[in-house]
Design a protein around this motif. Structure first.
Motif, mmCIF file in Angstrom:
data_model
loop_
_atom_site.group_PDB
_atom_site.id
_atom_site.type_symbol
_atom_site.label_atom_id
_atom_site.label_comp_id
_atom_site.label_asym_id
_atom_site.label_seq_id
_atom_site.Cartn_x
_atom_site.Cartn_y
_atom_site.Cartn_z
ATOM 1 N N MET A 95 37.456 41.129 36.176
ATOM 2 C CA MET A 95 37.162 41.346 37.583
ATOM 3 C C MET A 95 37.867 40.309 38.453
ATOM 4 S SD MET A 95 33.426 41.554 39.420
ATOM 5 C CE MET A 95 33.003 42.939 38.351
ATOM 6 N N GLN A 96 37.855 39.049 38.030
ATOM 7 C CA GLN A 96 38.573 38.023 38.779
ATOM 8 C C GLN A 96 40.070 38.299 38.813
ATOM 9 O OE1 GLN A 96 37.533 34.245 37.103
ATOM 10 N NE2 GLN A 96 35.429 34.303 37.849
ATOM 11 N N GLN A 97 40.615 38.712 37.688
ATOM 12 C CA GLN A 97 42.033 39.057 37.662
ATOM 13 C C GLN A 97 42.318 40.240 38.580
ATOM 14 O OE1 GLN A 97 44.046 37.129 36.034
ATOM 15 N NE2 GLN A 97 45.967 38.238 36.407
ATOM 16 N N LEU A 100 42.181 38.944 42.093
ATOM 17 C CA LEU A 100 43.396 38.181 42.381
ATOM 18 C C LEU A 100 44.578 39.114 42.603
ATOM 19 C CD1 LEU A 100 44.844 35.462 42.608
ATOM 20 C CD2 LEU A 100 45.160 35.507 40.132
ATOM 21 N N GLN A 101 44.673 40.137 41.775
ATOM 22 C CA GLN A 101 45.761 41.086 41.946
ATOM 23 C C GLN A 101 45.619 41.878 43.242
ATOM 24 O OE1 GLN A 101 45.898 43.462 38.406
ATOM 25 N NE2 GLN A 101 46.729 41.805 37.127
ATOM 26 N N ALA A 103 44.148 40.747 45.999
ATOM 27 C CA ALA A 103 44.529 39.840 47.083
ATOM 28 C C ALA A 103 46.034 39.626 47.121
ATOM 29 C CB ALA A 103 43.808 38.503 46.911
ATOM 30 N N GLU A 104 46.641 39.465 45.937
ATOM 31 C CA GLU A 104 48.097 39.290 45.882
ATOM 32 C C GLU A 104 48.814 40.540 46.364
ATOM 33 O OE1 GLU A 104 51.504 38.274 42.520
ATOM 34 O OE2 GLU A 104 49.380 38.026 42.077
ATOM 35 N N ASN A 105 48.285 41.703 46.004
ATOM 36 C CA ASN A 105 48.886 42.958 46.451
ATOM 37 C C ASN A 105 48.795 43.088 47.968
ATOM 38 O OD1 ASN A 105 50.021 45.489 46.457
ATOM 39 N ND2 ASN A 105 48.177 46.546 45.807
ATOM 40 N N ALA A 106 47.637 42.730 48.525
ATOM 41 C CA ALA A 106 47.495 42.792 49.981
ATOM 42 C C ALA A 106 48.434 41.795 50.659
ATOM 43 C CB ALA A 106 46.042 42.511 50.368
ATOM 44 N N HIS A 107 48.557 40.590 50.080
ATOM 45 C CA HIS A 107 49.460 39.598 50.663
ATOM 46 C C HIS A 107 50.917 40.045 50.578
ATOM 47 C CE1 HIS A 107 51.096 35.774 51.854
ATOM 48 N NE2 HIS A 107 51.718 35.621 50.702
#
Length: 411
Positions: A95-97, A100-101, A103-107
């Motif tokens: 779930m954390q991964q 993170l993915q 959030a990284e995808n949105a960024h």
């Protein structure tokens, strides 16, 4: 003496007879119960009466079996709880991964959107680690000279400016963050258009606008953008937001503190703006003026100024004084330019000068007396030389050669 056994140990009927009688009785009861069902009531009454005794007799067995079941269930529950915990940890990590993915995808999506609005080309880089020097604010990206990265290129994210490339290697590059003490960037207030320079404040993560007039048009909440005057940062990139404005009446400058808008300490993916390809070349600098006291060999040559020759004035008769107004036009009596008087004596030796008069810069090979015409007048009237009556030998006199008129000082 009586040796007979006591009454307790008397056997009575023989054992074989007893077994035979009870066997016949049992068979009879079985046959009667099977055909007539007369013993059901007796059996129920006996079972009801004997049930407490039966339960009391079964209690040890039940206790032993329940104890075994308790320990076996406890072990199985412990194993199940351990498996569930391991599964929960694995799911939490997944779930954390996933978060993170996400959030990284949105960024990355925001970076791609910001990249579309940039007027110049850019490449994406990822932060590998921070610099080794703890006193500076620097990071290391995974892009280098092999990717076209050069010194001085700006680094941004979707929110604003992050820093500037200060060192480049083949596979990596070092970026100095905007908040570093040695970093400065020309900025402009978006609302009023006031230009200034933002300096980093180090570990505090803030910016300073220095050398701002106390009455400058800056307010809390103003957005600071790049001005583009340095030729490196594209104009219009968001830099910071004004947090504090201090206007000191007694001081020469005010104090303005700003908060950077970019994710300096948050984001991992950044954009390196390739602004060097779009930067216009600087105009050629004009030649430097000659330094005082420099050698004259480097100075350009000057062309001589042509001077038109003047007509020779009529000479008065020898021994007669010059009449004023005799040669003036139309007999008006205006003062005509005096003509040089003929020299009746030996010419002055070379180097002789009239008092208060600078010698004329004429070549030594062609003195004015040999040309037969007086030098060009400078526009100023010179007094006529009085005639000389001193007698001299005829061989050494030059009565027909006029003496050149002296030049005025500074002509």
């Amino acid at each position: 003496m009586d040796y007979s056994p006591p009454p307790l140990f008397k056997q009575g009927a023989p054992a074989r007879v007893k077994v035979t009688v009870f066997a016949i009785l049992s068979l009879t009861l079985l046959v009667v119960d099977a055909h007539m069902h007369v013993l059901n009531t007796v059996r129920q009454v006996a079972a009801t009466v004997l049930y407490p005794l039966q339960m009391a007799a079964l209690m040890p067995r039940d206790a032993v079996s329940s104890m075994g079941g308790y320990f076996s269930s406890l072990s199985s529950l412990q194993n199940e709880v351990r498996d569930l915990k391991n599964q929960q940890v694995a799911q939490a990590q997944a779930m954390q991964q996933a978060q993170l993915q996400m959030a990284e995808n949105a960024h990355l999506r925001r970076l791609l959107e910001a990249r579309e609005y940039l007027p110049v080309a850019s490449i994406m880089g990822e932060i590998l680690y921070d610099a080794r020097d703890p006193s500076t604010r620097r990071i290391v990206l995974d892009r280098g000279t092999r990717n076209g990265v050069q010194l001085g290129l700006p680094v941004i994210d979707n929110a604003g400016v992050i820093g500037q490339v200060t060192r480049v290697f083949p596979f990596t590059s070092e970026v100095t963050l905007l908040t570093d003490k040695e970093q400065a960037i020309p900025v402009q207030v978006l609302r009023s258009g006031l230009r200034s320079i933002a300096y980093g404040r180090g570990r505090s993560g803030l910016l300073d606008l220095r050398f701002v007039a106390p009455d400058a048009d800056i307010q809390v909440g103003d957005v600071i953008v790049t001005s583009g005057l340095d030729g490196m940062y594209p104009a219009g990139l968001a830099v910071a937001k004004v947090m504090q404005v201090e206007k000191v009446a007694a001081g020469a400058f005010g104090r303005v503190v700003c908060q950077p808008l970019g994710g300096i300490d948050r984001n991992r993916q950044l954009l390196i703006v390739m602004s060097g390809a779009a930067r216009a070349p600087r105009p050629a600098e004009p030649p430097a003026p000659p330094v005082h006291g420099a050698s004259r060999r480097n100075l350009p040559k000057m062309d001589p100024v042509p001077v038109p020759p003047l007509a020779a004035a009529p000479l008065p008769a020898q021994g007669l004084p010059t009449q004023p107004g005799a040669n003036s036009p139309a007999g008006t009596g205006a003062a005509a330019p005096a003509a040089p008087a003929p020299a009746a004596t030996v010419p002055a030796p070379a180097g002789a000068q009239h008092p208060g008069v600078r010698p004329a810069a004429a070549p030594a090979a062609t003195p004015p007396a040999a040309t037969g015409t007086p030098p060009a007048a400078t526009g100023a009237a010179h007094p006529a030389a009085p005639p000389t009556t001193t007698a001299a030998p005829a061989a050494k006199t030059t009565a027909t050669q006029p003496v050149p008129a002296p030049r005025k000082e500074g002509a």
